[in-house]
Motif scaffolding. Structure first.
Motif, mmCIF file in Angstrom:
data_model
loop_
_atom_site.group_PDB
_atom_site.id
_atom_site.type_symbol
_atom_site.label_atom_id
_atom_site.label_comp_id
_atom_site.label_asym_id
_atom_site.label_seq_id
_atom_site.Cartn_x
_atom_site.Cartn_y
_atom_site.Cartn_z
ATOM 1 N N GLN A 267 0.750 -1.099 0.069
ATOM 2 C CA GLN A 267 0.009 0.326 0.012
ATOM 3 C C GLN A 267 0.805 1.023 0.310
ATOM 4 O O GLN A 267 1.771 0.990 0.956
ATOM 5 N N VAL A 268 0.893 2.663 -1.123
ATOM 6 C CA VAL A 268 1.540 3.122 -1.266
ATOM 7 C C VAL A 268 0.434 4.649 -1.471
ATOM 8 O O VAL A 268 -0.257 4.121 -2.185
ATOM 9 N N PRO A 269 0.981 5.262 -0.937
ATOM 10 C CA PRO A 269 0.220 6.763 -0.747
ATOM 11 C C PRO A 269 -0.080 6.971 -2.589
ATOM 12 O O PRO A 269 1.167 7.067 -3.144
ATOM 13 N N LYS A 270 -0.705 7.370 -2.970
ATOM 14 C CA LYS A 270 -1.318 7.967 -4.431
ATOM 15 C C LYS A 270 -0.073 8.531 -4.752
ATOM 16 O O LYS A 270 0.663 8.677 -6.494
ATOM 17 N N GLU A 271 0.549 10.114 -3.850
ATOM 18 C CA GLU A 271 1.225 10.529 -3.992
ATOM 19 C C GLU A 271 2.796 10.470 -4.878
ATOM 20 O O GLU A 271 3.192 11.179 -6.016
ATOM 21 N N GLU B 189 6.629 7.946 -8.375
ATOM 22 C CA GLU B 189 8.509 7.452 -8.104
ATOM 23 C C GLU B 189 8.825 6.017 -7.839
ATOM 24 O O GLU B 189 9.230 5.088 -8.484
ATOM 25 N N PHE B 190 7.324 5.184 -7.081
ATOM 26 C CA PHE B 190 7.448 3.640 -7.408
ATOM 27 C C PHE B 190 7.609 3.378 -8.248
ATOM 28 O O PHE B 190 8.405 2.230 -9.292
ATOM 29 N N LEU B 191 6.973 3.535 -9.576
ATOM 30 C CA LEU B 191 6.679 2.808 -10.944
ATOM 31 C C LEU B 191 7.929 3.245 -11.176
ATOM 32 O O LEU B 191 8.400 1.969 -12.345
ATOM 33 N N MET B 192 8.544 4.748 -11.532
ATOM 34 C CA MET B 192 9.837 4.460 -11.874
ATOM 35 C C MET B 192 10.846 4.318 -11.322
ATOM 36 O O MET B 192 11.430 3.058 -12.154
ATOM 37 N N GLN B 193 10.863 3.581 -9.995
ATOM 38 C CA GLN B 193 11.924 3.554 -9.589
ATOM 39 C C GLN B 193 11.769 1.275 -10.484
ATOM 40 O O GLN B 193 13.234 0.881 -10.575
#
Length: 307
Positions: A69-73, A77-81
């Protein structure tokens, strides 16, 4: 005396009681200005839920088979990582595959050098054995009588050459078998890759129709003079695509070169002749036969008039 110096008199120090300790003035906290340009300071906005901050929105992301569960904002960044990690892993896998291929090529080159050395040595051994093969049993017997020690040494050398020949032939045969086995494995791998890629190369193919379609293209290639060994050595999805396009082009050329059928002559419709008020129209065929008007009889007969 005018040039005599006057004594220096020390200044008088003030009495201790006269020295008052410095007292720092008390500082008061500044008051917040409530009137700026005649307008009041803005009040904090009401969040709508009793003044409490809004709950952050979360999204579910998967990483290495696990969900988080990751904050939407922070989703971008997570997708880029994740993309960076995936690309890094892909590059590492390709580098590992290239290293393995390079090691295989080095090993193959060393095996080839060993095979070449064995073939060269075998050629010299066969040449010496060919010289010994010229001696008949009588020649050996004669040499034994004249030079027993030298003849015995030659016999030992002859036996040693035969042992070397067997060993060298084993090295050459093993290298040839390994090369053949690797070629077969490589061909099987390329055939499987081509089968899997066939539906994307030739539109409309399915798992059931791709086999016959590929066999048809192979037959077309051999009919055009391409040897089967050349097809096996270069078989790949790229070659399959080239054969498919070449087959389509050959069909188009054959269709253009085929003789065209002559155009059919237009069918002329039959002309219906109305008898009108001809006196022969009401007469039967028998009456016309009894009459002397043979032309009317023939016309009625041709028209299919009944008796």
């Amino acid at each position: 005396m005018s040039d005599e110096q006057e004594p220096i008199v020390a200044p008088e120090l003030p009495e201790p009681a006269a020295i008052a300790p410095a007292v720092e003035p008390e500082t008061e906290a500044p008051e917040l200005a409530t009137d700026v340009g005649g307008d009041e300071a803005p009040e904090p906005e009401d969040s709508g839920d009793g003044g409490e901050p809004a709950e952050p929105e979360y999204v579910t992301l998967e990483r290495n088979g696990k969900q988080y569960q990751v904050p939407k904002e922070l989703e971008g960044e997570f997708l880029m990582q994740g993309d960076y990690t995936k690309k890094t892993q892909t590059v590492a896998e390709k580098a590992k595959a290239l290293e393995a291929r390079e090691a295989a090529l080095v090993q193959q080159a060393e095996a080839t050098d060993a095979e070449l050395d064995a073939r060269a040595t075998l050629k010299g051994v066969n040449a010496q054995l060919a010289e010994y093969a010229k001696l008949t049993p009588a020649d050996w017997q004669a040499h034994m009588q004249t030079d027993p020690l030298g003849t015995q040494q030659h016999r030992m050398q002859f036996e040693d050459l035969k042992a070397q020949k067997a060993e060298l032939e084993g090295i050459v045969n093993n290298a040839s078998n390994e090369r053949t086995e690797k070629a077969q494995q490589d061909l099987a791998k390329r055939v499987q890759e081509t089968l899997e890629a066939a539906p994307t190369i030739i539109p409309g193919l399915t798992a059931e129709t791709r086999g016959p379609a590929i066999d048809k293209l192979v037959a077309f290639a051999t009919s055009e003079g391409i040897p089967e060994q050349v097809l096996k050595a270069n078989w790949s999805p790229v070659l399959l695509g080239l054969l498919h396009k070449a087959h389509i082009g050959a069909q188009a050329i054959a269709k253009q070169a085929a003789p065209k059928a002559p155009p059919k002559a237009p069918v002329t419709p039959l002309v219906t002749v109305k008898t009108g008020s001809s006196p022969t129209a009401s007469k039967s065929l028998a009456d016309l036969a009894d009459s002397d008007d043979m032309e009317a009889y023939a016309a009625a007969r041709a028209a299919g008039k009944k008796r």
